[in-house]
Write an enzyme that holds these catalytic residues in place. Structure first.
Site, PDB file in Angstrom:
ATOM      1  N   GLU A   1       0.840  -1.208   0.000  1.00  0.00           N
ATOM      2  CA  GLU A   1       0.000   0.000   0.000  1.00  0.00           C
ATOM      3  C   GLU A   1       0.873   1.255   0.000  1.00  0.00           C
ATOM      4  OE1 GLU A   1      -3.081   0.335   3.066  1.00  0.00           O
ATOM      5  OE2 GLU A   1      -2.823   2.510   2.975  1.00  0.00           O
TER       6      GLU A   1
ATOM      7  N   CYS B   1      -8.342   3.186   8.375  1.00  0.00           N
ATOM      8  CA  CYS B   1      -9.699   2.915   7.910  1.00  0.00           C
ATOM      9  C   CYS B   1     -10.595   2.393   9.032  1.00  0.00           C
ATOM     10  CB  CYS B   1      -9.669   1.945   6.742  1.00  0.00           C
ATOM     11  SG  CYS B   1      -9.560   0.243   7.252  1.00  0.00           S
TER      12      CYS B   1
END
Ligand code: SF4
Length: 366
Positions: free
Chosen positions: A184, A252
């Site tokens: 990521e 998140c």
């Protein structure tokens, strides 16, 4: 095989629904008492044996809520499965679609081929980017080769990319808080034109060469420890007075919820088993949070990695799972505990998640 449009035609849909119910009633919910794992049996797996069954008192097993699959992982897996149905095997997936060997092996068995580089993808083959996101250079390479691409990048990762681009467009030096080498982070670094500085710790902040009066901004990896990230952001804010950023909002919802749940779990158990892959960032953070709470905590892929000595003196065992670990593996761990003695399973009350992300237009039903 049906043809896919050329990249970058695949559209990343916004969240279809983003709402969560607040904490459930404060009573402990007793999980259905199953003597075996339906999912594991369906997958042809029995409990993983760890030794001779020995008589001992019933073990209490408490499951964290929420645990396991997040909406981004569900979407990524569905993209591969639907692509296989629509276009037929093989489809090529760049990098592990999510960090879980069981998931990857299941998709391989259906005809997905996993590669690390686009150069391994034959001309014209359907190509899927993993949930972690990719650098622009990868998108451009796919476009240059006219590969039909489906993008399984989690929309919450794409949101971080877009946020970073906006900050750079404002003339700010961008600081990315994240772990070097994680896909990521590689993707985010490669999505943003202009210099991006990676920091992994408060020590890295102290060592930054950017002068204190520079306008800076920061974004973060989505799966970091909430507590560690708060410390790093505070260090940045002490060093730079002209600084903007999302605080911890880039971490998140799924990461935050699972971290809160394992923190709560740690108040009730003698040992914590985190089901997840060794290369899963959010699973590693869950194990660390358990350990920081003073509870022996172990990260295991499934029941076969459970060492009986970890639980032999435990009255109450907590289990959680990283965002890329399917529930069938949690059931496998419970079934393995059952080979050691009687097990009573319950689930802590916790946040119910109802988040779904849209599939790419090419794969949406209808
Ligand atoms: S952990 Fe969060 S950012 Fe990563 S795939 Fe799941 S929802 Fe998306």
């Amino acid at each position: 095989m049906a043809s896919l449009p050329m990249p970058p035609a695949v559209e990343m849909g916004p969240p279809r629904a983003v709402h969560e119910q607040s904490r459930a009633a404060a009573t402990t919910e007793v999980a259905p008492t199953r003597t075996g794992s339906e999912g594991a049996r369906a997958a042809g797996r029995g409990p993983s044996p760890v030794g001779e069954k020995q008589p001992r008192r019933a073990m209490k097993v408490i499951l964290a809520q929420p645990r396991g699959f997040c909406a981004g992982v569900v979407r990524a897996i569905e993209i591969v499965e639907r692509a296989l149905e629509k276009y037929g095997p093989p489809v090529y997936v760049r990098h592990e679609i999510v960090h879980n060997k069981f998931v990857v092996d299941s998709l391989k068995a259906k005809g997905a081929i996993f590669v690390e580089e686009l150069s391994e993808v034959p001309q014209g083959a359907v190509t899927i980017f993993s949930a972690h996101g990719v650098a622009k250079s990868v998108v451009n390479e796919a476009a240059g080769r006219r590969l039909p691409v489906l993008d399984a990048t989690c929309p919450l990762v794409t949101k971080v990319h877009n946020q970073g681009k906006r900050y750079v467009a404002q003339g700010r030096v961008l600081i990315l808080v994240g772990h070097a080498g994680h896909p990521e982070v590689e993707g985010t670094l490669g999505q943003i034109d202009g210099p991006v500085v990676l920091v992994q710790s408060e020590q890295d902040v102290a060592a930054l060469k950017i002068s204190p009066d520079t306008p800076v901004a920061y974004v973060t990896q989505t799966t970091l420890s909430v507590d560690d990230t708060r410390g790093i952001i505070a260090a940045l804010e002490r060093r730079y007075h002209n600084i903007v950023g999302p605080e911890i909002r880039d971490i998140c919802y799924a990461t935050q919820n699972r971290q809160s749940a394992v923190r709560e779990l740690s108040h009730h158990v003698d040992v914590i088993l985190v089901v997840g892959a060794k290369n899963s960032s959010n699973s590693n953070r869950l194990r660390e949070i358990g350990a920081e709470a003073g509870i022996p905590s172990y990260l295991i892929a499934d029941g076969s990695e459970l060492a009986p000595e970890w639980v032999k003196d435990a009255n109450t065992i907590g289990i959680t799972a990283g965002a890329s670990a399917p529930e069938v593996l949690v059931e496998d761990v419970i079934d393995t505990l059952r080979t050691l003695g009687e097990v009573e399973v319950s689930t802590l009350p916790g946040r119910q998640e109802h988040i779904e992300f849209r599939l790419p237009r090419e794969l949406a039903a209808g």
